[in-house]
Design a protein around this motif. Structure first.
Motif, PDB file in Angstrom:
ATOM      1  N   ALA A 327      -3.893 -13.066 -14.966  1.00 55.67           N
ATOM      2  CA  ALA A 327      -5.123 -13.869 -15.197  1.00 55.67           C
ATOM      3  C   ALA A 327      -5.107 -14.641 -16.432  1.00 55.67           C
ATOM      4  CB  ALA A 327      -6.439 -12.592 -15.382  1.00 55.67           C
ATOM      5  N   SER A 328      -4.041 -14.247 -17.354  1.00 51.08           N
ATOM      6  CA  SER A 328      -3.868 -14.836 -18.608  1.00 51.08           C
ATOM      7  C   SER A 328      -3.219 -16.236 -18.496  1.00 51.08           C
ATOM      8  CB  SER A 328      -3.218 -14.132 -19.595  1.00 51.08           C
ATOM      9  OG  SER A 328      -1.818 -13.894 -19.063  1.00 51.08           O
ATOM     10  N   LEU A 329      -2.751 -16.667 -17.256  1.00 54.45           N
ATOM     11  CA  LEU A 329      -2.039 -17.988 -17.020  1.00 54.45           C
ATOM     12  C   LEU A 329      -3.061 -18.823 -17.215  1.00 54.45           C
ATOM     13  CD1 LEU A 329       0.062 -17.427 -14.048  1.00 54.45           C
ATOM     14  CD2 LEU A 329       0.811 -17.511 -16.309  1.00 54.45           C
ATOM     15  N   SER A 330      -2.755 -20.226 -17.846  1.00 52.41           N
ATOM     16  CA  SER A 330      -3.441 -21.155 -18.137  1.00 52.41           C
ATOM     17  C   SER A 330      -3.783 -22.000 -16.715  1.00 52.41           C
ATOM     18  CB  SER A 330      -2.921 -22.031 -19.093  1.00 52.41           C
ATOM     19  OG  SER A 330      -1.723 -22.796 -18.404  1.00 52.41           O
ATOM     20  N   GLU A 336       0.058 -26.138 -11.552  1.00 49.98           N
ATOM     21  CA  GLU A 336       1.582 -26.541 -11.228  1.00 49.98           C
ATOM     22  C   GLU A 336       1.887 -25.695 -10.269  1.00 49.98           C
ATOM     23  OE1 GLU A 336       2.775 -27.852 -15.805  1.00 49.98           O
ATOM     24  OE2 GLU A 336       3.089 -25.775 -15.059  1.00 49.98           O
ATOM     25  N   ILE A 337       1.468 -24.222 -10.122  1.00 49.69           N
ATOM     26  CA  ILE A 337       1.926 -23.328  -9.194  1.00 49.69           C
ATOM     27  C   ILE A 337       1.400 -23.926  -7.688  1.00 49.69           C
ATOM     28  CG2 ILE A 337       1.658 -21.125  -8.199  1.00 49.69           C
ATOM     29  CD1 ILE A 337       1.850 -20.200 -10.991  1.00 49.69           C
ATOM     30  N   VAL A 338       0.155 -24.207  -7.773  1.00 54.04           N
ATOM     31  CA  VAL A 338      -0.605 -24.832  -6.616  1.00 54.04           C
ATOM     32  C   VAL A 338       0.299 -26.167  -5.953  1.00 54.04           C
ATOM     33  CG1 VAL A 338      -2.401 -26.087  -5.615  1.00 54.04           C
ATOM     34  CG2 VAL A 338      -2.765 -24.173  -7.119  1.00 54.04           C
ATOM     35  N   GLU A 339       0.734 -26.874  -7.011  1.00 58.96           N
ATOM     36  CA  GLU A 339       1.495 -27.992  -6.524  1.00 58.96           C
ATOM     37  C   GLU A 339       3.113 -27.683  -5.885  1.00 58.96           C
ATOM     38  OE1 GLU A 339       0.685 -31.188  -6.251  1.00 58.96           O
ATOM     39  OE2 GLU A 339      -1.252 -30.395  -6.408  1.00 58.96           O
ATOM     40  N   GLN A 357     -14.535 -13.072 -15.724  1.00 60.14           N
ATOM     41  CA  GLN A 357     -15.025 -14.195 -15.334  1.00 60.14           C
ATOM     42  C   GLN A 357     -14.969 -14.304 -13.728  1.00 60.14           C
ATOM     43  OE1 GLN A 357     -13.145 -14.131 -18.215  1.00 60.14           O
ATOM     44  NE2 GLN A 357     -15.210 -14.199 -19.024  1.00 60.14           N
ATOM     45  N   LYS A 358     -14.147 -13.796 -12.998  1.00 57.02           N
ATOM     46  CA  LYS A 358     -14.032 -13.661 -11.474  1.00 57.02           C
ATOM     47  C   LYS A 358     -13.444 -15.468 -11.027  1.00 57.02           C
ATOM     48  CE  LYS A 358     -16.818  -9.713 -10.466  1.00 57.02           C
ATOM     49  NZ  LYS A 358     -17.865  -9.087  -9.722  1.00 57.02           N
ATOM     50  N   GLY A 359     -12.869 -15.645 -12.016  1.00 60.08           N
ATOM     51  CA  GLY A 359     -12.318 -17.201 -11.750  1.00 60.08           C
ATOM     52  C   GLY A 359     -11.533 -17.371 -10.309  1.00 60.08           C
ATOM     53  N   ASN A 383      -7.378  -7.872 -14.655  1.00 61.19           N
ATOM     54  CA  ASN A 383      -6.472  -8.981 -15.381  1.00 61.19           C
ATOM     55  C   ASN A 383      -5.339  -9.288 -14.727  1.00 61.19           C
ATOM     56  OD1 ASN A 383      -7.995  -9.407 -17.927  1.00 61.19           O
ATOM     57  ND2 ASN A 383      -7.154  -7.244 -18.597  1.00 61.19           N
ATOM     58  N   ASP A 384      -5.122  -9.019 -13.296  1.00 62.45           N
ATOM     59  CA  ASP A 384      -4.359  -9.428 -12.308  1.00 62.45           C
ATOM     60  C   ASP A 384      -4.627 -10.741 -11.802  1.00 62.45           C
ATOM     61  OD1 ASP A 384      -2.511  -7.335 -12.691  1.00 62.45           O
ATOM     62  OD2 ASP A 384      -3.039  -6.173 -10.968  1.00 62.45           O
ATOM     63  N   MET A 385      -3.940 -11.501 -11.077  1.00 61.81           N
ATOM     64  CA  MET A 385      -4.215 -12.759 -10.544  1.00 61.81           C
ATOM     65  C   MET A 385      -3.579 -12.784  -8.949  1.00 61.81           C
ATOM     66  SD  MET A 385      -3.810 -16.754 -11.207  1.00 61.81           S
ATOM     67  CE  MET A 385      -2.197 -16.814 -11.465  1.00 61.81           C
ATOM     68  N   ALA A 386      -4.195 -13.137  -8.046  1.00 60.69           N
ATOM     69  CA  ALA A 386      -3.653 -13.123  -6.643  1.00 60.69           C
ATOM     70  C   ALA A 386      -3.360 -14.571  -6.219  1.00 60.69           C
ATOM     71  CB  ALA A 386      -4.679 -12.534  -5.531  1.00 60.69           C
ATOM     72  N   LEU A 387      -2.151 -14.904  -5.649  1.00 59.22           N
ATOM     73  CA  LEU A 387      -2.045 -16.304  -5.135  1.00 59.22           C
ATOM     74  C   LEU A 387      -2.022 -15.936  -3.394  1.00 59.22           C
ATOM     75  CD1 LEU A 387       0.999 -17.079  -7.682  1.00 59.22           C
ATOM     76  CD2 LEU A 387      -1.522 -18.029  -7.616  1.00 59.22           C
ATOM     77  N   ILE A 388      -2.663 -16.919  -2.837  1.00 55.74           N
ATOM     78  CA  ILE A 388      -3.061 -16.735  -1.363  1.00 55.74           C
ATOM     79  C   ILE A 388      -2.816 -17.956  -0.672  1.00 55.74           C
ATOM     80  CG2 ILE A 388      -4.565 -15.854   0.321  1.00 55.74           C
ATOM     81  CD1 ILE A 388      -6.367 -14.778  -1.901  1.00 55.74           C
ATOM     82  N   VAL A 389      -1.904 -17.567   0.467  1.00 53.83           N
ATOM     83  CA  VAL A 389      -1.431 -18.784   1.563  1.00 53.83           C
ATOM     84  C   VAL A 389      -1.922 -18.179   2.700  1.00 53.83           C
ATOM     85  CG1 VAL A 389       0.634 -20.144   1.996  1.00 53.83           C
ATOM     86  CG2 VAL A 389       0.320 -19.448   0.022  1.00 53.83           C
TER      87      VAL A 389
END
Length: 582
Positions: A327-330, A336-339, A357-359, A383-389
């Motif tokens: 969650a701390s990633l800008s 950039e990760i999305v690209e 913030q549940k962004g 404070n984790d973040m999920a990347l989903i495909v």
């Protein structure tokens, strides 16, 4: 006087009169006192030419004449260094050699880059002058390690009853997978040999020959696109044995690794864990998983389909990785990760931050219930973040598998000095190619189907499992092998499943099929990549660092300027005419 290697001198040599030979690393002239750092393949020692200790003016004169990379022979006595001259950073730093004779064997021009352990010289320059680059201690150590590893392999295989047998370099082209390097025949104009991609067929024929246990330090050639762990010519430990099963191979290779990896100071714990191919893909998205860290793929298909986000609802599968503290990633880095995901083949990538913030990139599609449901399915912490495909299973595996590795390296999640060996087993026998609309052998066409799946070869090839196995270390495949087909009728059925008709099979593999008719024993084997193993053992970044004369990423030898054009007369003798471009 005995010749001694410079880097081996220690206190126990004090008082001995010795001979050194090598290259000048550095010369320091203080008038009546000249210091010379002498280098050979073992390391560096200090030579002293002291006018107070010798009546021979030629010694001082020769020492003063020395320059970097001059080739010299030195006679002298090993003495303790004076306390103020001791160098604890050098293995030879407690002693030095007082020269009684210095002979300049050859002078040298100033090299195009400094011969030092660390260099900022461009790799292309170093490859052009590879013979100079190899004088640097890191590369010298790598080649010495490679020698020790291969020596240990030969010793181990000999003790286990294996015969080292050479197989042909000039052989028949049997294209399946990577492209062959072709060699035109002058005697039989219009025909070609091929350089072997592996000794596969010949080592199986050695089993038919009754030799039972074969190995070879084999040179192999593949005309394929290169990357960090690829070269057009490479070396493998090639192994084949008769009357064995998978367990024999597992035990043999684990025993081999337990002997050769300690050569580089790496302890090996056996037996290695085993993981089925399906589990590897589901958990890591790749069939050579790096198990040193977590961040495994999570199947959230059910929870995702309960959202109102249509791409999730329509997808065959929805999977994710959870980045600890992500969650701390800008926002810039997330974009950039999305690209990166899109370049890897994903139609898009969804991100969700589990913070106050549940962004999320799909925030408008997530009410509190959907958000909590996804969080529970993911096992995400604060404070984790999920990347989903979402999408086709093979695409989802590939994209998340590669993102997992990239992010782990970026975030420093991969522990150093940890060595996770793993067997990956139970591979599918075939893989489907969408472009050509046909099946290809996942390993090679001589791999035996699982005994219970023989009946599926024709009816359901996609569900047919193989008696195949790969050995993996820290996310790199060290080798792969299988139990082979040893019956003509099964091999013919395999060719048919691959779209190879009877006439083509006879033309390409007829000699193997005929050999099977005369009693082929059950057999199997494995091939291990020597270059890749030594790369890992030495901590090198590239295969080029452990090969004496490697090619560039464009398959060129910058030192010898190969490949290069040849004389028209040679082409005429071979019956070859070059097509003009344009």
């Amino acid at each position: 006087m005995n010749r001694i290697y410079a880097g081996t001198l220690r206190n126990e040599h004090v008082g001995q009169k010795i001979v050194l030979a090598g290259w000048v690393q550095k010369q320091r002239d203080f008038g009546e006192l000249v210091f010379v750092d002498l280098r050979d393949r073992s390391g560096i020692c200090q030579v002293v030419a002291d006018q107070k200790l010798t009546a021979d003016a030629a010694v001082i004169a020769a020492a003063k004449e020395l320059r970097t990379e001059f080739v010299v022979r030195v006679e002298g006595e090993v003495v303790h260094r004076l306390e103020e001259r001791r160098n604890p950073k050098m293995p030879t730093g407690d002693v030095e050699v007082v020269a009684s004779k210095i002979e300049i064997l050859n002078r040298a021009d100033t090299p195009p880059f400094m011969i030092e352990d660390e260099t900022d010289a461009a790799e292309e320059l170093r490859l052009k002058y590879r013979y100079l680059d190899l004088r640097r201690a890191p590369l010298t150590r790598n080649l010495m390690l490679r020698h020790k590893v291969i020596f240990a392999v030969r010793d181990y295989m000999n003790r286990n009853g294996f015969l080292e047998i050479e197989t042909p370099i000039l052989t028949k082209s049997t294209p399946e997978g990577a492209r062959d390097y072709l060699v035109p025949s002058r005697v039989h104009r219009g025909t070609f040999y091929a350089l072997p991609q592996s000794p596969q067929i010949f080592k199986q024929l050695l089993m038919v020959s009754g030799l039972e246990r074969y190995f070879q330090i084999a040179r192999c050639f593949r005309d394929e696109d290169l990357r960090r762990d690829r070269q057009p010519e490479f070396t493998q430990v090639d192994v084949e044995a008769s009357f064995i099963d998978e367990e024999f191979i597992y035990g043999l290779i684990e025993g081999l690794f337990a002997e050769i990896f300690p050569v580089a100071g790496i302890a090996v714990k056996t037996p290695f864990p085993r993981m089925r191919w399906q589990e590897a893909m589901d958990r890591f998205g790749i069939d050579r998983p790096d198990t040193r860290f977590g961040m495994e793929l999570v199947d959230i298909t059910t929870a995702a389909k309960n959202t109102t986000f249509e791409p999730f609802r329509a997808a065959a599968t929805v999977r994710a990785i959870v980045v600890p503290g992500g969650a701390s990633l800008s926002r810039k880095r997330i974009d950039e990760i999305v690209e990166e995901a899109k370049k890897l083949g994903a139609s898009g990538l969804v991100w969700i931050k589990f913070d106050a913030q549940k962004g999320s990139s799909i925030k408008k599609f997530l009410d509190d219930a959907a958000f909590d449901s996804l969080r529970a399915a993911l096992g995400a912490k604060e404070n984790d973040m999920a990347l989903i495909v979402a999408g086709k299973q093979t695409t989802v595996w590939d994209v998340l598998g590669q993102l997992r590795l990239r992010i782990a390296k970026e975030q420093g999640m991969i522990p150093e000095n940890r060595w996770d060996f793993l067997w990956v087993t139970d591979f599918p026998l075939f893989e489907w190619d969408e472009e050509s609309q046909r099946y290809f052998a996942r390993h090679h066409p001589f791999t035996s189907p699982a005994l219970d799946d023989l009946g599926k070869l024709e009816s359901d090839p996609g569900a047919t499992m193989a008696r195949a196995y790969d050995v993996v270390l820290n996310g790199l495949e060290l080798g792969g092998g299988s139990i082979r087909i040893n019956r003509t009728e099964v091999q013919s059925r395999m060719f048919k499943a691959l779209g190879i008709n009877e006439e083509e099979a006879k033309d390409r593999f007829g000699f193997l099929l005929e050999a099977f008719r005369y009693g082929a024993p059950p057999h199997g084997g494995i091939a291990l990549g020597v270059d890749r193993m030594v790369m890992l053992m030495s901590g090198s970044e590239s295969l080029r660092d452990v090969i004496a004369f490697p090619k560039t990423a464009r398959a060129q030898d910058l030192m010898s300027d190969a490949p290069s054009g040849v004389d028209v007369k040679q082409l005429h003798e071979l019956g070859i005419a070059l097509e003009r471009e344009g």
